[in-house]
Design a protein around this motif. Structure first.
Motif, PDB file in Angstrom:
ATOM      1  N   SER A 145       5.146   4.280 -35.902  1.00 54.92           N
ATOM      2  CA  SER A 145       4.363   3.555 -34.763  1.00 54.92           C
ATOM      3  C   SER A 145       4.344   4.300 -33.320  1.00 54.92           C
ATOM      4  CB  SER A 145       4.925   2.033 -34.516  1.00 54.92           C
ATOM      5  OG  SER A 145       4.661   1.535 -35.971  1.00 54.92           O
ATOM      6  N   GLU A 146       3.181   4.122 -32.638  1.00 54.14           N
ATOM      7  CA  GLU A 146       2.975   4.736 -31.437  1.00 54.14           C
ATOM      8  C   GLU A 146       3.024   3.713 -30.358  1.00 54.14           C
ATOM      9  OE1 GLU A 146      -0.095   7.477 -31.500  1.00 54.14           O
ATOM     10  OE2 GLU A 146       0.684   8.847 -32.628  1.00 54.14           O
ATOM     11  N   SER A 220     -11.898   7.507 -45.373  1.00 63.46           N
ATOM     12  CA  SER A 220     -11.667   7.809 -43.908  1.00 63.46           C
ATOM     13  C   SER A 220     -12.912   7.724 -42.914  1.00 63.46           C
ATOM     14  CB  SER A 220     -10.945   9.170 -43.586  1.00 63.46           C
ATOM     15  OG  SER A 220     -11.659  10.342 -44.283  1.00 63.46           O
ATOM     16  N   ASP A 226      -6.857   5.879 -37.952  1.00 63.71           N
ATOM     17  CA  ASP A 226      -6.848   5.920 -36.402  1.00 63.71           C
ATOM     18  C   ASP A 226      -7.794   5.004 -35.826  1.00 63.71           C
ATOM     19  OD1 ASP A 226      -8.986   7.356 -36.928  1.00 63.71           O
ATOM     20  OD2 ASP A 226      -8.281   9.053 -35.652  1.00 63.71           O
ATOM     21  N   SER A 231      -5.555   1.429 -37.984  1.00 63.39           N
ATOM     22  CA  SER A 231      -4.470   1.416 -37.375  1.00 63.39           C
ATOM     23  C   SER A 231      -3.497   0.031 -37.613  1.00 63.39           C
ATOM     24  CB  SER A 231      -4.549   1.738 -35.928  1.00 63.39           C
ATOM     25  OG  SER A 231      -5.216   0.612 -35.221  1.00 63.39           O
TER      26      SER A 231
END
Length: 280
Positions: A145-146, A220, A226, A231
């Motif tokens: 995770s970010e 994708s 993203d 996400s």
């Protein structure tokens, strides 16, 4: 954010239940003077979990890229094993955990020479188990995770778990624990399948696993990892927009096997008749 929140909530409630059962039994049997030993065991277990988690995180930060991928893959595999065992262990012992803790406390307090040490050790090992389970899971999630969402979710889950545990202990809150652990256990198995798939991918990027790397499908363009939805799915369930045979195979094989085992009738402890589910 939701995944670490729910896992921390579940693990926190498990730990709070253990401490609550111990505290209630000591109070009911007129041994409330031993509560300081209980808190010493709790704080030592929390300190060990924090030291292990912080040490592993600091150690991994010094690794070069490939070693970081290898570390991420290995931590993910350990987390899958721990999460799976946690779900099935709680499913097996949920009906007898109170009796088992009472017996452990009676044994710990039976020896007049080392009662404090024995009680501290018993509480320490009971709570440390939950803490170390949580450490490996959070490491796996944080690495995938970010941003601050995952740590914030874990913190909120811990705070709510403490509040729920206190409410259950004081009798101001009633919770169907059987239903709670059943649904959170099911959720954890789905999460563990995603962690396993990501671990297989990390091992490939580390150069350890290079078989079955053909892409099964590629979405994708329509649902990228993203993107906003992708996400969220990736963070919660390990979604990949272009999975390979190995990652998708690992995900499906684990999930099918785990769900079959999860929905099989739970076996009662040997020598004990199954008790009806209660509200605590």
């Amino acid at each position: 954010m939701l995944v670490p929140f729910l896992i921390m909530l579940r693990e926190g409630i498990e730990a709070a239940l253990i401490v609550g059962i111990i505290a209630s039994y000591l109070k009911q049997t007129g041994r409330g003077q031993w509560m300081p030993a209980v808190w010493i065991g709790v704080f030592l277990a929390a300190a060990i979990a924090l030291l292990v988690g912080g040490g592993l995180e600091l150690m991994s930060a010094e690794f070069p890229q490939k070693q970081q991928e290898l570390f991420e893959g290995l931590v993910g595999l350990v987390a899958v094993v721990i999460l799976s065992s946690m779900v099935f262990w709680m499913r097996k012992v949920a009906r007898s955990i109170k009796h088992s803790l009472h017996e452990s406390m009676d044994r710990a307090l039976a020896n007049s020479n080392h009662q404090v040490i024995a009680l501290v050790a018993m509480v320490f090992f009971a709570v440390a188990r939950e803490g170390l389970e949580t450490v490996f899971f959070l490491l796996a999630v944080f690495q995938q995770s970010e941003g601050a969402g995952a740590p914030l979710g874990a913190l909120l889950g811990l705070i709510l778990a403490v509040a729920v545990g206190f409410g259950i202990y004081t009798g101001s809150m009633r919770l169907n624990l059987s239903l709670f652990f059943r649904w959170t256990g099911l959720f954890i198995l789905v999460v563990a399948a995603g962690i396993l798939a990501n671990s297989v991918q990390a091992l490939h990027e580390a150069g350890i696993w290079n078989s079955l790397q053909d892409v099964v499908f590629d979405v994708s363009a329509t649902l990228p990892m993203d993107g906003p939805v992708g996400s969220v799915l990736a963070g919660m369930f390990g979604y990949q927009d272009a999975p390979t045979i190995s990652t998708l195979g690992a995900y499906l094989l684990y999930l099918v096997f785990a769900l079959v085992m999860f929905f099989l009738p739970a076996s009662a402890p040997v020598g004990r008749k199954p008790a009806p589910a209660t509200h605590s």
